[in-house]
Scaffold this motif. Structure first.
Motif, PDB file in Angstrom:
ATOM      1  N   PHE A  40     -19.500  39.525  82.379  1.00 32.74           N
ATOM      2  CA  PHE A  40     -20.931  39.807  82.307  1.00 32.74           C
ATOM      3  C   PHE A  40     -21.304  41.157  82.920  1.00 32.74           C
ATOM      4  CE2 PHE A  40     -21.646  34.966  82.269  1.00 32.74           C
ATOM      5  CZ  PHE A  40     -21.595  34.951  80.880  1.00 32.74           C
ATOM      6  N   GLY A  41     -20.300  41.942  83.309  1.00 29.63           N
ATOM      7  CA  GLY A  41     -20.583  43.304  83.749  1.00 29.63           C
ATOM      8  C   GLY A  41     -20.402  43.600  85.220  1.00 29.63           C
ATOM      9  N   ASP A  42     -19.961  42.616  86.007  1.00 28.67           N
ATOM     10  CA  ASP A  42     -19.725  42.871  87.427  1.00 28.67           C
ATOM     11  C   ASP A  42     -18.218  42.937  87.693  1.00 28.67           C
ATOM     12  OD1 ASP A  42     -19.821  43.109  90.179  1.00 28.67           O
ATOM     13  OD2 ASP A  42     -19.989  40.950  90.492  1.00 28.67           O
ATOM     14  N   PRO A  43     -17.666  44.135  87.904  1.00 30.77           N
ATOM     15  CA  PRO A  43     -16.225  44.286  88.097  1.00 30.77           C
ATOM     16  C   PRO A  43     -15.765  44.103  89.538  1.00 30.77           C
ATOM     17  CG  PRO A  43     -17.231  46.447  88.076  1.00 30.77           C
ATOM     18  CD  PRO A  43     -18.363  45.435  87.923  1.00 30.77           C
ATOM     19  N   THR A  44     -16.684  43.693  90.426  1.00 29.16           N
ATOM     20  CA  THR A  44     -16.371  43.629  91.855  1.00 29.16           C
ATOM     21  C   THR A  44     -15.105  42.825  92.134  1.00 29.16           C
ATOM     22  OG1 THR A  44     -18.736  43.729  92.357  1.00 29.16           O
ATOM     23  CG2 THR A  44     -17.265  43.072  94.134  1.00 29.16           C
ATOM     24  N   ALA A  45     -15.060  41.595  91.630  1.00 31.32           N
ATOM     25  CA  ALA A  45     -13.901  40.733  91.894  1.00 31.32           C
ATOM     26  C   ALA A  45     -12.629  41.306  91.270  1.00 31.32           C
ATOM     27  CB  ALA A  45     -14.168  39.328  91.340  1.00 31.32           C
ATOM     28  N   ARG A  46     -12.748  41.839  90.064  1.00 32.06           N
ATOM     29  CA  ARG A  46     -11.571  42.413  89.397  1.00 32.06           C
ATOM     30  C   ARG A  46     -11.033  43.607  90.177  1.00 32.06           C
ATOM     31  NH1 ARG A  46     -11.328  46.617  86.137  1.00 32.06           N
ATOM     32  NH2 ARG A  46     -13.565  46.571  85.673  1.00 32.06           N
ATOM     33  N   MET A  47     -11.919  44.461  90.664  1.00 33.13           N
ATOM     34  CA  MET A  47     -11.499  45.648  91.413  1.00 33.13           C
ATOM     35  C   MET A  47     -10.864  45.276  92.746  1.00 33.13           C
ATOM     36  SD  MET A  47     -14.747  48.137  90.562  1.00 33.13           S
ATOM     37  CE  MET A  47     -14.127  49.495  91.581  1.00 33.13           C
ATOM     38  N   LEU A  48     -11.223  44.121  93.277  1.00 38.19           N
ATOM     39  CA  LEU A  48     -10.639  43.643  94.536  1.00 38.19           C
ATOM     40  C   LEU A  48      -9.405  42.787  94.308  1.00 38.19           C
ATOM     41  CD1 LEU A  48     -13.911  42.738  96.491  1.00 38.19           C
ATOM     42  CD2 LEU A  48     -12.390  44.682  96.903  1.00 38.19           C
ATOM     43  N   GLY A  49      -8.963  42.694  93.058  1.00 39.15           N
ATOM     44  CA  GLY A  49      -7.753  41.940  92.741  1.00 39.15           C
ATOM     45  C   GLY A  49      -7.940  40.443  92.701  1.00 39.15           C
ATOM     46  N   ARG A  50      -9.185  39.979  92.539  1.00 39.15           N
ATOM     47  CA  ARG A  50      -9.456  38.549  92.566  1.00 39.15           C
ATOM     48  C   ARG A  50      -9.467  37.906  91.182  1.00 39.15           C
ATOM     49  NH1 ARG A  50     -11.762  36.482  96.967  1.00 39.15           N
ATOM     50  NH2 ARG A  50     -10.971  34.562  96.011  1.00 39.15           N
ATOM     51  N   MET A  51      -9.449  38.710  90.118  1.00 37.08           N
ATOM     52  CA  MET A  51      -9.430  38.138  88.776  1.00 37.08           C
ATOM     53  C   MET A  51      -7.968  37.902  88.373  1.00 37.08           C
ATOM     54  SD  MET A  51     -11.546  39.339  85.387  1.00 37.08           S
ATOM     55  CE  MET A  51     -10.261  40.306  84.600  1.00 37.08           C
ATOM     56  N   THR A  52      -7.358  36.930  89.030  1.00 37.58           N
ATOM     57  CA  THR A  52      -5.948  36.636  88.846  1.00 37.58           C
ATOM     58  C   THR A  52      -5.693  35.154  89.087  1.00 37.58           C
ATOM     59  OG1 THR A  52      -3.711  37.096  89.667  1.00 37.58           O
ATOM     60  CG2 THR A  52      -5.501  37.257  91.251  1.00 37.58           C
ATOM     61  N   LEU A  53      -4.602  34.666  88.510  1.00 38.50           N
ATOM     62  CA  LEU A  53      -4.182  33.280  88.751  1.00 38.50           C
ATOM     63  C   LEU A  53      -3.094  33.220  89.822  1.00 38.50           C
ATOM     64  CD1 LEU A  53      -4.192  31.906  85.089  1.00 38.50           C
ATOM     65  CD2 LEU A  53      -5.763  31.300  86.941  1.00 38.50           C
ATOM     66  N   ASN A  54      -2.973  34.281  90.593  1.00 36.14           N
ATOM     67  CA  ASN A  54      -2.043  34.293  91.718  1.00 36.14           C
ATOM     68  C   ASN A  54      -2.687  33.543  92.892  1.00 36.14           C
ATOM     69  OD1 ASN A  54      -0.340  34.772  93.861  1.00 36.14           O
ATOM     70  ND2 ASN A  54      -0.532  36.996  93.815  1.00 36.14           N
ATOM     71  N   PRO A  55      -2.174  32.370  93.265  1.00 35.46           N
ATOM     72  CA  PRO A  55      -2.814  31.556  94.316  1.00 35.46           C
ATOM     73  C   PRO A  55      -2.944  32.281  95.656  1.00 35.46           C
ATOM     74  CG  PRO A  55      -1.117  30.299  93.172  1.00 35.46           C
ATOM     75  CD  PRO A  55      -0.966  31.720  92.730  1.00 35.46           C
ATOM     76  N   ALA A  56      -1.974  33.136  95.979  1.00 37.25           N
ATOM     77  CA  ALA A  56      -1.987  33.803  97.285  1.00 37.25           C
ATOM     78  C   ALA A  56      -3.239  34.642  97.484  1.00 37.25           C
ATOM     79  CB  ALA A  56      -0.736  34.672  97.432  1.00 37.25           C
ATOM     80  N   VAL A  57      -3.801  35.145  96.403  1.00 39.28           N
ATOM     81  CA  VAL A  57      -4.982  36.004  96.481  1.00 39.28           C
ATOM     82  C   VAL A  57      -6.231  35.202  96.844  1.00 39.28           C
ATOM     83  CG1 VAL A  57      -6.492  37.512  95.132  1.00 39.28           C
ATOM     84  CG2 VAL A  57      -4.019  37.663  94.852  1.00 39.28           C
ATOM     85  N   HIS A  58      -6.251  33.951  96.468  1.00 41.14           N
ATOM     86  CA  HIS A  58      -7.457  33.135  96.638  1.00 41.14           C
ATOM     87  C   HIS A  58      -7.430  32.232  97.869  1.00 41.14           C
ATOM     88  CE1 HIS A  58      -8.734  34.435  92.678  1.00 41.14           C
ATOM     89  NE2 HIS A  58      -7.607  33.994  92.144  1.00 41.14           N
ATOM     90  N   PHE A  59      -6.259  32.035  98.456  1.00 45.27           N
ATOM     91  CA  PHE A  59      -6.156  31.033  99.505  1.00 45.27           C
ATOM     92  C   PHE A  59      -6.605  31.534 100.871  1.00 45.27           C
ATOM     93  CE2 PHE A  59      -4.853  28.086  96.718  1.00 45.27           C
ATOM     94  CZ  PHE A  59      -4.098  27.033  97.198  1.00 45.27           C
ATOM     95  N   ASP A  60      -7.270  30.641 101.581  1.00 43.51           N
ATOM     96  CA  ASP A  60      -7.642  30.856 102.982  1.00 43.51           C
ATOM     97  C   ASP A  60      -6.855  29.841 103.801  1.00 43.51           C
ATOM     98  OD1 ASP A  60      -9.170  30.203 105.492  1.00 43.51           O
ATOM     99  OD2 ASP A  60     -10.431  31.848 104.761  1.00 43.51           O
ATOM    100  N   LEU A  61      -5.933  30.318 104.615  1.00 37.80           N
ATOM    101  CA  LEU A  61      -5.029  29.420 105.329  1.00 37.80           C
ATOM    102  C   LEU A  61      -5.788  28.434 106.202  1.00 37.80           C
ATOM    103  CD1 LEU A  61      -2.159  28.554 106.053  1.00 37.80           C
ATOM    104  CD2 LEU A  61      -2.143  30.334 107.834  1.00 37.80           C
ATOM    105  N   PHE A  62      -6.774  28.912 106.943  1.00 35.60           N
ATOM    106  CA  PHE A  62      -7.539  28.020 107.808  1.00 35.60           C
ATOM    107  C   PHE A  62      -8.283  26.975 106.982  1.00 35.60           C
ATOM    108  CE2 PHE A  62     -11.434  26.960 110.208  1.00 35.60           C
ATOM    109  CZ  PHE A  62     -10.833  26.364 111.308  1.00 35.60           C
ATOM    110  N   GLY A  63      -8.816  27.405 105.832  1.00 38.47           N
ATOM    111  CA  GLY A  63      -9.534  26.474 104.967  1.00 38.47           C
ATOM    112  C   GLY A  63      -8.640  25.362 104.455  1.00 38.47           C
ATOM    113  N   ILE A  64      -7.383  25.697 104.132  1.00 38.09           N
ATOM    114  CA  ILE A  64      -6.442  24.696 103.636  1.00 38.09           C
ATOM    115  C   ILE A  64      -6.028  23.746 104.751  1.00 38.09           C
ATOM    116  CG2 ILE A  64      -4.200  24.325 102.550  1.00 38.09           C
ATOM    117  CD1 ILE A  64      -6.398  25.627 100.798  1.00 38.09           C
TER     118      ILE A  64
END
Length: 227
Positions: A40-64
């Motif tokens: 929809f036009g917001d590249p923020t997450a993509r530019m930060l490497g968050r538009m990926t299916l790599n779990p390591a990028v999304h995980f918060d150790l304390f949260g888990i």
């Protein structure tokens, strides 16, 4: 092992299947937010490497860890800048809803695959007791957890997706009030999560609903397949 079991909510035998489920459910959830925001036009997450299916990028150790110990946790939230959307409110709703809907679809997919395994007799043909138990545990946990995440994230309290959806669809005057009291609404959310008496009226019913939804989809698919 006894000490570890004493501090986590998940039976140790089922822990590997729960962790696999978390990896899939959280990763797809956060990726969905990032994907639609970028679309929809917001590249923020993509530019930060968050538009990926790599779990390591999304995980918060304390949260888990907190999820395993307290029954409540989180992944790293995807940053979204609604100012980049041509229609901020509508697209904001879609981006917020994308996460929970992805878990709904995962739950349905899990029910579909499990129904096939049951209906075709593949489950019954498994003679190894440990393998049979592992398959049943995995699908049971995977289906229930994803349906639970779908329901849970629709609670209209910050920081959940349901609150962001309400915030986007609410009239401007109400939206201003919500933002003004957001810190207090966050406090209410913590009370709902951690006070046992309140959990009995919120989290416990939601957990029961997720089991029921999983059973209903399983029965539906078995019936559709004539099984």
């Amino acid at each position: 092992m006894d000490f570890l079991q004493s501090i986590i909510r998940i039976p140790l035998q089922q822990l590997p299947f729960f962790l696999i489920t978390i990896v899939i459910a959280f990763t797809v959830h956060e990726f969905s937010h990032a994907y639609f925001a970028n679309k929809f036009g917001d590249p923020t997450a993509r530019m930060l490497g968050r538009m990926t299916l790599n779990p390591a990028v999304h995980f918060d150790l304390f949260g888990i860890i907190l999820l395993l110990i307290a029954g409540f946790g989180w992944a790293r939230p995807v940053p979204v800048n609604r100012d980049n959307f041509s229609r901020p409110r509508l697209m904001g709703v879609i981006v917020s809803a994308a996460g929970p809907i992805s878990n709904l679809l995962l739950g349905i997919l899990g029910s579909f695959i499990y129904a096939i395994l049951l209906g075709t007799g593949i489950i019954d043909s498994i003679t190894n007791e440990q393998l049979l138990r592992a398959v049943v545990w995995f699908f049971g946990i995977f289906i229930q957890f994803n349906f639970f995440l779908f329901l849970f994230n629709l609670i209209p309290l910050p920081p959940l997706d349901g609150y962001r959806i309400v915030e986007d669809v609410a009239p401007r005057t109400i939206r201003g009030s919500l933002q003004q009291y957001e810190q207090w609404l966050s406090f209410v959310f913590l009370l709902v999560i951690f006070i046992p008496g309140l959990r009995n009226y919120t989290i416990t019913p939601m957990n029961n609903w997720s089991i029921q939804i999983g059973n209903d989809f399983l029965k539906l698919f078995l019936k559709l397949f004539g099984m």
